[in-house]
Design a protein around this motif. Structure first.
Motif, mmCIF file in Angstrom:
data_model
loop_
_atom_site.group_PDB
_atom_site.id
_atom_site.type_symbol
_atom_site.label_atom_id
_atom_site.label_comp_id
_atom_site.label_asym_id
_atom_site.label_seq_id
_atom_site.Cartn_x
_atom_site.Cartn_y
_atom_site.Cartn_z
ATOM 1 N N ILE A 36 -6.898 8.820 8.168
ATOM 2 C CA ILE A 36 -5.868 7.810 7.944
ATOM 3 C C ILE A 36 -6.271 6.914 6.758
ATOM 4 O O ILE A 36 -5.453 6.608 5.892
ATOM 5 C CB ILE A 36 -5.639 6.951 9.202
ATOM 6 N N ARG A 37 -7.545 6.524 6.713
ATOM 7 C CA ARG A 37 -8.028 5.708 5.584
ATOM 8 C C ARG A 37 -7.804 6.435 4.260
ATOM 9 O O ARG A 37 -7.376 5.836 3.279
ATOM 10 C CB ARG A 37 -9.518 5.406 5.746
ATOM 11 N N THR A 39 -5.558 8.713 3.589
ATOM 12 C CA THR A 39 -4.120 8.725 3.301
ATOM 13 C C THR A 39 -3.672 7.372 2.756
ATOM 14 O O THR A 39 -2.891 7.300 1.807
ATOM 15 C CB THR A 39 -3.327 9.090 4.567
ATOM 16 N N PHE A 40 -4.172 6.297 3.335
ATOM 17 C CA PHE A 40 -3.815 4.954 2.876
ATOM 18 C C PHE A 40 -4.396 4.635 1.500
ATOM 19 O O PHE A 40 -3.996 3.655 0.877
ATOM 20 C CB PHE A 40 -4.274 3.885 3.870
ATOM 21 N N SER A 41 -5.302 5.452 0.992
ATOM 22 C CA SER A 41 -5.839 5.200 -0.352
ATOM 23 C C SER A 41 -4.783 5.434 -1.431
ATOM 24 O O SER A 41 -4.929 4.968 -2.551
ATOM 25 C CB SER A 41 -7.081 6.061 -0.616
ATOM 26 N N LYS A 46 2.421 3.146 2.919
ATOM 27 C CA LYS A 46 2.417 1.795 3.491
ATOM 28 C C LYS A 46 2.330 1.805 5.011
ATOM 29 O O LYS A 46 2.012 0.802 5.625
ATOM 30 C CB LYS A 46 3.691 1.043 3.108
ATOM 31 N N THR A 61 -0.211 0.105 10.196
ATOM 32 C CA THR A 61 -0.167 -0.313 8.807
ATOM 33 C C THR A 61 -1.585 -0.320 8.247
ATOM 34 O O THR A 61 -2.567 -0.278 9.002
ATOM 35 C CB THR A 61 0.437 -1.724 8.646
ATOM 36 N N ARG A 62 -1.682 -0.396 6.959
ATOM 37 C CA ARG A 62 -2.986 -0.452 6.282
ATOM 38 C C ARG A 62 -3.807 -1.627 6.814
ATOM 39 O O ARG A 62 -5.001 -1.507 7.068
ATOM 40 C CB ARG A 62 -2.759 -0.565 4.777
ATOM 41 N N ASP A 63 -3.162 -2.775 7.012
ATOM 42 C CA ASP A 63 -3.857 -3.982 7.473
ATOM 43 C C ASP A 63 -4.352 -3.872 8.910
ATOM 44 O O ASP A 63 -5.285 -4.570 9.300
ATOM 45 C CB ASP A 63 -2.953 -5.207 7.346
ATOM 46 N N LEU A 65 -5.514 -1.115 10.314
ATOM 47 C CA LEU A 65 -6.538 -0.080 10.406
ATOM 48 C C LEU A 65 -7.919 -0.735 10.376
ATOM 49 O O LEU A 65 -8.181 -1.567 9.518
ATOM 50 C CB LEU A 65 -6.392 0.891 9.234
#
Length: 132
Positions: A36-37, A39-41, A46, A61-63, A65
């Motif tokens: 997931i991290r 992918t969020f890169s 979002k 959401t990114r926040d 995680l």
């Protein structure tokens, strides 16, 4: 995949189904946090939708995680994440975007089936969809 199309708010609608992206990407609850991290890169990602088959479980959401650690994403999934129905009016989507400060909202049927994703562009002036 084709480039996205931007639909200005004042020409959109009338229902969420008219402005949603179809077949949104989702992950299962056992997906590793490290994945997931990664992918969020990508800046365009979002929100991660989490499903069990077609059943919507929630979102992350990114926040939300965790910055460290690993394991499955399941304990970090927000099951109370705002969502819309395909039949909801476009105005309800706009209200949720403003109320929650979001740029992506899942579209879910009454039976908890993930149907799509409503997305707004970076300037928050238009919906983003892929050509149908």
């Amino acid at each position: 995949m084709s480039d996205t199309i931007h639909i200005p708010f004042d020409t959109a609608g009338p229902a969420v189904k008219d402005v949603m992206m179809l077949e949104p990407r989702s992950v299962g609850p056992a997906t590793p946090i490290a994945e997931i991290r990664e992918t969020f890169s990508r800046p365009s990602v979002k929100l991660m939708l989490v499903t069990d088959g077609e059943r919507f479980l929630g979102a992350v959401t990114r926040d939300e995680l965790p910055a460290e650690g690993d394991g499955p994403i399941e304990p970090h999934v927000r099951t109370d994440f705002p969502h819309l129905s395909p039949e909801d009016p476009v105005d309800k989507a706009l209200e949720l975007f403003n109320e929650h400060g979001l740029s992506r909202i899942p579209v879910v049927t009454d039976g908890d089936r993930l149907e799509g994703l409503v997305c707004v562009n970076g300037s928050h002036a238009a919906f983003c969809i892929y050509p149908r």
